[in-house]
Design an enzyme around this catalytic site. Structure first.
Site, PDB file in Angstrom:
ATOM      1  N   SER A  12      -4.295  -0.217  31.370  1.00  0.00           N
ATOM      2  CA  SER A  12      -4.024  -1.104  30.231  1.00  0.00           C
ATOM      3  C   SER A  12      -4.823  -2.403  30.354  1.00  0.00           C
ATOM      4  O   SER A  12      -4.719  -3.113  31.368  1.00  0.00           O
ATOM      5  CB  SER A  12      -2.519  -1.419  30.208  1.00  0.00           C
ATOM      6  OG  SER A  12      -2.300  -2.668  29.593  1.00  0.00           O
TER       7      SER A  12
HETATM    8  N1  LIG Z   1       0.019  -8.282  23.404  1.00  0.00           N
HETATM    9  C1  LIG Z   1       0.619  -7.528  24.481  1.00  0.00           C
HETATM   10  C2  LIG Z   1       0.190  -6.076  24.368  1.00  0.00           C
HETATM   11  C3  LIG Z   1       0.906  -5.212  25.362  1.00  0.00           C
HETATM   12  C4  LIG Z   1       0.791  -3.754  24.999  1.00  0.00           C
HETATM   13  O1  LIG Z   1       0.842  -3.355  23.825  1.00  0.00           O
HETATM   14  N2  LIG Z   1       0.684  -2.912  26.022  1.00  0.00           N
HETATM   15  C5  LIG Z   1       0.591  -1.492  25.775  1.00  0.00           C
HETATM   16  C6  LIG Z   1      -0.292  -0.866  26.828  1.00  0.00           C
HETATM   17  S1  LIG Z   1      -1.954  -1.416  26.639  1.00  0.00           S
HETATM   18  C7  LIG Z   1       1.998  -0.922  25.861  1.00  0.00           C
HETATM   19  O2  LIG Z   1       2.827  -1.414  26.586  1.00  0.00           O
HETATM   20  N3  LIG Z   1       2.270   0.133  25.093  1.00  0.00           N
HETATM   21  C8  LIG Z   1       3.526   0.803  25.131  1.00  0.00           C
HETATM   22  C9  LIG Z   1       4.492   0.362  24.069  1.00  0.00           C
HETATM   23  O3  LIG Z   1       4.210  -0.601  23.327  1.00  0.00           O
HETATM   24  O4  LIG Z   1       5.542   0.997  23.964  1.00  0.00           O
HETATM   25  C10 LIG Z   1       0.156  -8.103  25.829  1.00  0.00           C
HETATM   26  O5  LIG Z   1      -0.880  -8.778  25.853  1.00  0.00           O
HETATM   27  O6  LIG Z   1       0.871  -7.927  26.827  1.00  0.00           O
END
Ligand SMILES: N[C@@H](CCC(=O)N[C@@H](CS)C(=O)NCC(=O)O)C(=O)O
Length: 217
Positions: A12
């Site tokens: 990620s």
């Molecule tokens: N804006 C957030 C984005 C975090 C994000 O969307 N992470 C993704 C992985 S890249 C995630 O956790 N996806 C799973 C979900 O949202 O359930 C940050 O910078 O932490």
């Protein structure tokens, strides 16, 4: 008090942004792998820490924080030996905040929109997504201006946030040296940071291989 715990998976970009910050400040932390493919971010235990179920999530002294931008600025404010990565000076801080918000609200969504366009049936979708990425690269080129880094002539957490995302994007939407000389030069300098490989390079390699495998199926 135990060590701060970073929950995530280094594929990620948002997790890698936090790992870059943690390494830059020499943070003594624990890393707990959360595999989103296996829905480990949706367990009852994880949802208690972060109901939004995103990675990265930080647990520090029994308290949880999520969103990579909030985590990075918190870590620097609490653990760094000085404020250079997230200045206390209000104007300098506002510039760092602007770049962080740019990553969050422009760069990152455009990267994900490009990914989605590859699966779209609209023949124009990918072209449109590419055009909006090139516009974002153009903004970044202007943000660097005559400086070495995105917020001036020293590194800040904004560089880490942009690095984690941009180093991923350029594999699929290249930022050609002739068109974007400043960001190309910045990217190549960032890869020489002593902690680059461990904090960004290894996870980046994993996610690129994963995406390539998925798109060839
Ligand atoms: N804006 C957030 C984005 C975090 C994000 O969307 N992470 C993704 C992985 S890249 C995630 O956790 N996806 C799973 C979900 O949202 O359930 C940050 O910078 O932490």
């Amino acid at each position: 008090m135990g060590k701060p715990i970073i929950y995530g998976s280094d594929g990620s970009p948002a997790v890698r942004a936090v790992l870059l910050t943690a390494h830059a400040i020499g943070l003594d932390y624990e890393f707990h792998e959360i595999n989103t493919q296996k829905n480990e971010h949706k367990t009852e235990e994880f949802l208690k820490k972060n109901p939004q179920h995103t990675i990265p999530t930080l647990e520090d002294d029994g308290k949880c924080i999520w969103d990579s931008h909030a985590i990075s600025t918190y870590l620097v404010s609490k653990y760094a030996k000085d404020d250079s990565l997230y200045p206390k000076d209000l104007y300098k801080r506002a510039v760092v905040d602007q770049r962080l918000h740019f990553e969050s609200s422009v760069l990152s969504p455009r990267m994900f929109a490009f990914g989605a366009s590859r699966r779209s049936t609209d023949p124009q979708a990918m072209e449109n997504a590419k055009t909006s990425i090139l516009e974002a690269y153009d903004f970044l080129e202007k943000f660097i201006g005559s400086n070495q880094y995105f917020t001036g002539n020293s590194l800040s957490v904004a560089d880490f946030s942009i690095l984690a995302t941009l180093s991923t994007m350029v594999n699929f939407a290249p930022a050609e040296q002739e068109k974007f000389p400043k960001i190309s030069d910045w990217l190549s300098r960032m890869t020489k940071l002593p902690y680059y490989q461990k904090a960004n390079g290894d996870g980046l390699q994993k996610i690129i291989e994963h995406i390539r495998k998925m798109s060839s199926q």
